[in-house]
Design a protein around this motif. Structure first.
Motif, PDB file in Angstrom:
ATOM      1  N   GLY A  99     -11.056  64.391  36.095  1.00 53.85           N
ATOM      2  CA  GLY A  99     -10.841  65.757  35.880  1.00 53.85           C
ATOM      3  C   GLY A  99     -10.832  66.244  36.700  1.00 53.85           C
ATOM      4  O   GLY A  99     -10.947  66.236  37.747  1.00 53.85           O
ATOM      5  N   SER A 100     -10.239  67.791  36.717  1.00 56.94           N
ATOM      6  CA  SER A 100      -9.911  68.752  37.801  1.00 56.94           C
ATOM      7  C   SER A 100     -11.578  68.844  38.724  1.00 56.94           C
ATOM      8  O   SER A 100     -11.268  69.203  40.190  1.00 56.94           O
ATOM      9  CB  SER A 100      -9.343  70.107  37.468  1.00 56.94           C
ATOM     10  OG  SER A 100      -7.859  69.229  37.341  1.00 56.94           O
ATOM     11  N   GLY A 101     -11.611  69.226  37.261  1.00 61.97           N
ATOM     12  CA  GLY A 101     -12.738  70.334  38.947  1.00 61.97           C
ATOM     13  C   GLY A 101     -13.832  68.880  39.356  1.00 61.97           C
ATOM     14  O   GLY A 101     -14.847  69.425  40.050  1.00 61.97           O
ATOM     15  N   ASN A 102     -14.816  67.995  38.735  1.00 61.87           N
ATOM     16  CA  ASN A 102     -14.965  66.461  39.350  1.00 61.87           C
ATOM     17  C   ASN A 102     -14.117  66.565  40.400  1.00 61.87           C
ATOM     18  O   ASN A 102     -14.868  66.052  41.774  1.00 61.87           O
ATOM     19  CB  ASN A 102     -15.203  65.640  38.596  1.00 61.87           C
ATOM     20  CG  ASN A 102     -16.123  66.082  37.274  1.00 61.87           C
ATOM     21  OD1 ASN A 102     -16.680  66.606  36.932  1.00 61.87           O
ATOM     22  ND2 ASN A 102     -16.296  65.057  36.134  1.00 61.87           N
ATOM     23  N   THR A 103     -12.465  66.268  40.513  1.00 57.90           N
ATOM     24  CA  THR A 103     -11.825  65.997  41.756  1.00 57.90           C
ATOM     25  C   THR A 103     -12.258  67.441  42.570  1.00 57.90           C
ATOM     26  O   THR A 103     -12.131  66.908  44.290  1.00 57.90           O
ATOM     27  CB  THR A 103     -11.179  66.208  40.827  1.00 57.90           C
ATOM     28  OG1 THR A 103     -10.677  64.919  40.438  1.00 57.90           O
ATOM     29  CG2 THR A 103      -9.751  65.829  42.850  1.00 57.90           C
TER      30      THR A 103
END
Length: 313
Positions: free
Chosen positions: A166-170
């Protein structure tokens, strides 16, 4: 005449009294001088202008994009670049130009968020380690050395394996990877500032540690941190593209430059434009961030700054 006082000599007229404006001017603010020197560097100024255009494109992406990111047109699938579709279409008939524009917002958002996390945490750790030294320095920097010992990509993959894609976890994974870099740069800069005369003078009059760190140490230790921020933004965009290419970053159907590279990999012989244009977007963004970092390094370095201010190269 012996008892009469002598007449006082007339005061010489000043430049203001004579109607001529004074030639002395107040010194320019430091940020204006820095900006002026940066604009005198054509490479850095051009890179900053291109980056400004990319950032504005990412901000107003939905207004600029000709169509939606996932607007499918089966009859137009795998169309070569043309006037109707300047960057061509993909295997689902989606406009590549629109996806590149909309993907800029995703890639830059992840990059800026990741560097913001690393900048905040790493700067605080570097400030504490460099200012207090002794056991504080040993404990904090040994922990940073442990993080720095892991290969960056493998550490990011391990974090994403635990938290999920996911973008946030990335952004979180990339930020954790870059924390030791900012901590090292900040600590090295603080070590050269903490024993300056103005710091010792402020400490002698009873200034608190918080005031010393925020008002004296950090502003004077900031130039290397600013340069590192520009360089880290380049690598953060590249890392986001790499993780999305591996399927661990941004997930479909959200557009991302790295994800577009992965989607175009299977059509590289049939439709070269699927991977070419997002690849060029990554290349241009990373190159401009690096060139801007080189320009900032020259402008913020005291010796280079003196040469540039005096007209030297």
């Amino acid at each position: 005449m012996t008892g009469q006082p002598l007449p006082e000599p007339a005061a010489s007229p000043t430049a203001t009294d004579a109607g001529v404006p004074s030639t002395s001017r107040p010194p320019r603010p430091r940020w204006r001088e820095t900006l002026g020197l940066l604009l005198r560097n054509p490479t850095a100024a051009g890179s900053a202008l291109v980056l400004l255009g990319i950032v504005l494109m990412a901000i107003f992406d939905e207004s600029i994009a000709p169509s939606g990111a996932n607007q499918i047109s089966v009859e137009d699938r795998l169309q070569a670049p043309s006037w109707e579709h300047p960057f061509g279409t993909d295997d689902l008939g989606r406009d590549i130009l629109s996806r590149v524009i909309l993907g800029a917002g995703v890639s830059l958002r992840v990059g800026f968020l990741a560097v913001g996390i690393a900048l905040l945490i790493g700067t605080v750790i570097g400030l504490l380690a460099g200012y207090y030294g002794r056991w504080v320095d040993d404990v904090l920097m040994r922990f940073m050395d442990m993080l720095f010992a892991f290969p960056a990509v493998l550490l990011a993959i391990a974090i994403l394996a635990v938290r999920g894609p996911g973008s946030g976890n990335t952004a979180l994974a990339i930020g954790i990877v870059y924390v030791p870099i900012f901590a090292r740069v900040t600590r090295a800069s603080v070590l050269g500032v903490r024993e300056e005369v103005y710091v010792r003078a402020s400490r002698s009059v009873g200034a608190s540690d918080l005031r010393l760190l925020t008002r004296h140490v950090l502003p004077n230790a900031a130039p290397p941190i600013i340069v590192q921020t520009s360089i880290s933004l380049a690598f953060a965009v590249l890392a986001e593209a790499a993780l999305s290419f591996l399927g661990l970053g941004t997930q479909p159907p959200n557009p991302s430059w790295g994800l577009m590279l992965a989607e175009g990999r299977g059509y590289i012989d049939l439709a070269w434009w699927l991977a070419f244009f997002p690849g060029m977007a990554i290349f241009l963004t990373v190159l401009c961030f690096n060139l801007l970092g080189d320009g900032l390094r020259d402008v913020l370095d005291p010796r280079q700054r003196t040469l540039m201010a005096g007209g030297g190269r």
